[in-house]
Motif scaffolding. Structure first.
Motif, PDB file in Angstrom:
ATOM      1  N   UNK A  19       9.507   1.313  -4.783  1.00  0.00           N
ATOM      2  CA  UNK A  19       9.054   2.425  -3.944  1.00  0.00           C
ATOM      3  C   UNK A  19       7.857   3.141  -4.567  1.00  0.00           C
ATOM      4  N   UNK A  20       7.835   3.250  -5.887  1.00  0.00           N
ATOM      5  CA  UNK A  20       6.679   3.881  -6.544  1.00  0.00           C
ATOM      6  C   UNK A  20       5.406   3.078  -6.304  1.00  0.00           C
ATOM      7  N   UNK A  21       5.548   1.771  -6.308  1.00  0.00           N
ATOM      8  CA  UNK A  21       4.385   0.924  -6.041  1.00  0.00           C
ATOM      9  C   UNK A  21       4.026   0.959  -4.563  1.00  0.00           C
ATOM     10  N   UNK A  22       5.047   0.867  -3.711  1.00  0.00           N
ATOM     11  CA  UNK A  22       4.807   0.851  -2.260  1.00  0.00           C
ATOM     12  C   UNK A  22       4.140   2.129  -1.785  1.00  0.00           C
ATOM     13  N   UNK A  23       4.397   3.235  -2.462  1.00  0.00           N
ATOM     14  CA  UNK A  23       3.768   4.504  -2.080  1.00  0.00           C
ATOM     15  C   UNK A  23       2.241   4.403  -2.158  1.00  0.00           C
ATOM     16  N   UNK A  24       1.746   3.529  -3.039  1.00  0.00           N
ATOM     17  CA  UNK A  24       0.302   3.374  -3.196  1.00  0.00           C
ATOM     18  C   UNK A  24      -0.262   2.241  -2.356  1.00  0.00           C
ATOM     19  N   UNK A  25       0.567   1.263  -2.031  1.00  0.00           N
ATOM     20  CA  UNK A  25       0.039   0.064  -1.371  1.00  0.00           C
ATOM     21  C   UNK A  25       0.291   0.015   0.129  1.00  0.00           C
ATOM     22  N   UNK A  26       1.319   0.725   0.610  1.00  0.00           N
ATOM     23  CA  UNK A  26       1.683   0.629   2.028  1.00  0.00           C
ATOM     24  C   UNK A  26       1.153   1.814   2.823  1.00  0.00           C
ATOM     25  N   UNK A  27       0.889   1.602   4.115  1.00  0.00           N
ATOM     26  CA  UNK A  27       0.562   2.733   4.984  1.00  0.00           C
ATOM     27  C   UNK A  27       1.734   3.707   5.055  1.00  0.00           C
ATOM     28  N   UNK A  28       1.448   4.937   5.454  1.00  0.00           N
ATOM     29  CA  UNK A  28       2.462   5.990   5.426  1.00  0.00           C
ATOM     30  C   UNK A  28       3.704   5.632   6.237  1.00  0.00           C
ATOM     31  N   UNK A  29       3.512   5.156   7.454  1.00  0.00           N
ATOM     32  CA  UNK A  29       4.655   4.832   8.310  1.00  0.00           C
ATOM     33  C   UNK A  29       5.485   3.695   7.722  1.00  0.00           C
ATOM     34  N   UNK A  30       4.778   2.702   7.202  1.00  0.00           N
ATOM     35  CA  UNK A  30       5.497   1.565   6.615  1.00  0.00           C
ATOM     36  C   UNK A  30       6.280   1.990   5.378  1.00  0.00           C
TER      37      UNK A  30
END
Length: 520
Positions: free
Chosen positions: A443-454
């Protein structure tokens, strides 16, 4: 008068008799006509095919075909005879005729398994369009057939239907071969989806039993599009080390030569080599001339994507060892390796580490520790590149080591390589799906790589897996509160945290403060 009456009575009785007889004849005629004009339904009795099976088992295929053709003339409506005839024609490698007979059987009776056999016959007859049609029909009701899904996906790729092909591959990706992964990497590359392309090229390298030349070329194309010169250089040297001159046959030859000249000019000068106009194979062989130090770059490693090269000099690895990228000792590239001691500092560049035997890397922190322990020590010391190498060392021994994948991800993340960090933490989760710490790392990584909704969707998914995790609930509450501007939903989550967290926990106190703020 009496004679006249008698004659009249006889005439009347005769007329009545003729009338009755005529009506009876007409009804009989109509009945016969009705019976003749209505064809009786064709009833195919059970046909004895034991002789056919016996001939096929004995390999007397031509005799089986002749017998089945005779039976087909006698029983033209028998689906079973047509199917057996089609299968016998397949045995005789008469693929087009077999496909025709399967289609005949399907025209009389719809059958899912016969659709699959028809699709295979069309495929063998190289009638790809008809094969795709029949595979689509079969897979619509039987999707859990990996071999058929993969063949269907390959044909779609051959026909240029990339989106459909990717969707078909995704349904059987766990059973995909190295060649299938290579196709998927190419399809994603065509769509400029570089993260996915890199993943599948790497998977192709992992699942291959031979030298992963084509996957490396795919990874080089990705590095070129990402403008990642350092990664591209490592791959170029790995390719030329594996098969000298391989890049000369591709459209990457000029790009590779220019990149080596630009990045390694000082090395060429030091060797007294004129790099102007030289092809990539000559430039690479000059750099690979038996010195492990050629992998060193002129500037320290700081950030940017770094793909661990799949070709390494590991003389102590045996054929039984499980290697991350699928090589064994038969596929290792023989070269002279510098066996001088490593620098005294525990921090070394990624390129230096690739050039040194694994035993030398372990000596930095002590050979008595396991690779994971060595990697964790290096990570705590801030030597993220060395930590990454120790993690890969652990993966060579066990490619399903979730902690090693997690350490890889943490090191990549600290080096600023978010794409690699994301891929490796997902691999860790795949092997250990119920580890909360790994999910939090993702989740820490996804916060930087994914769009907000995703990213919000990912949070919700993890919350469903760990409904009582105060960390996940807090992250989700803050997201709804601050980013999504949904205070009511956030308040529900804050109250949930207060209910399940210990009274003296800091997170419970913070959740109560946020509830007070929302009430104002």
């Amino acid at each position: 008068m009496s004679k006249y009456r008698l004659w009249l009575s006889m005439l009347l009785m005769g007329s009545i008799s003729l009338g009755i007889l005529g009506c009876s004849s007409e009804e009989d005629y109509r009945g016969e006509l009705t019976e003749e004009s209505q064809p009786s339904p064709t009833i195919v009795s059970e046909i004895d095919l034991s002789k056919v099976f016996e001939l096929r088992i004995e390999g007397r295929t031509d005799e089986a075909i002749e017998l089945l053709r005779s039976l087909n003339e006698t029983y033209p409506a028998s689906v079973e005879v047509m199917i057996q005839l089609a299968r016998s024609l397949l045995d005789a490698r008469q693929f087009s005729l077999a496909a025709f007979r399967f289609e005949q059987a399907l025209s009389l009776k719809s059958d899912n398994l016969v659709s699959k056999e028809a699709a295979e016959a069309h495929y063998l007859a190289r009638d790809i369009d008809s094969s795709i049609k029949r595979y689509r029909q079969y897979l619509s009701s039987s999707p859990a057939d990996p071999s058929s899904q993969l063949r269907f996906a390959r044909m779609l790729a051959d026909k240029g239907r990339s989106t459909e092909s990717i969707n078909a591959f995704s349904k059987a990706s766990n059973d995909a071969t190295a060649d299938d992964c290579l196709i998927m990497g190419t399809l994603f590359l065509q769509k400029n989806l570089l993260v996915q392309a890199k993943h599948w090229f790497s998977e192709s390298s992992t699942r291959s039993d031979s030298s992963p030349t084509q996957p490396l070329i795919g990874l080089l194309r990705v590095a070129k599009l990402e403008k990642n010169d350092e990664e591209a250089e490592t791959i170029i040297l790995a390719l030329e080390k594996s098969e000298s001159g391989i890049l000369e046959t591709t459209d990457l030859a000029k790009y590779s030569a220019d990149l080596l000249r630009r990045r390694r000019l000082a090395d060429f000068i030091a060797r007294g080599m004129d790099a102007r106009g030289k092809p990539v194979s000559v430039l690479a062989s000059g750099l690979l001339a038996g010195q492990a130090s050629i992998f060193r770059t002129s500037s320290p490693v700081t950030s940017g994507s770094k793909l661990p090269p799949p070709i390494e000099d590991l003389p102590e690895i045996t054929a039984q060892d499980e290697v991350l990228f699928g090589e064994d000792e038969n596929n290792q590239i023989s070269t002279t390796v510098d066996t001088s001691p490593p620098p005294s500092s525990p921090s070394m560049s990624l390129a230096d580490a690739f050039a040194a035997p694994i035993g030398q890397i372990a000596d930095v922190y002590g050979a008595s520790d396991s690779p994971i322990e060595l990697g964790q020590k290096a990570y705590l010391d801030g030597s993220y590149t060395t930590a990454l190498l120790h993690a890969r060392d652990a993966l060579k021994k066990n490619s399903k080591n979730a902690q090693a994948w997690r350490l890889c991800s943490q090191a990549h993340f600290q080096l600023g390589e978010t794409n690699q960090a994301e891929m490796t933490i997902l691999e860790a989760i795949r092997h250990q799906p119920l580890d909360l710490d790994m999910r939090m790392d993702y989740l820490r990584i996804a916060r930087e790589t994914l769009p907000s909704k995703r990213y919000l969707q990912e949070l919700e998914k993890v919350r469903d897996i760990f409904p009582d995790s105060t960390e996940i609930l807090w992250e989700l509450a803050r997201r709804y509160h601050i980013v999504e501007n949904m205070p009511v939903t956030a308040a529900v989550l804050y109250r949930k945290i207060v209910q399940i967290a210990p009274d003296d926990s800091a997170i419970a106190g913070q959740a109560e403060l946020e509830l007070i703020k929302l009430k104002k």
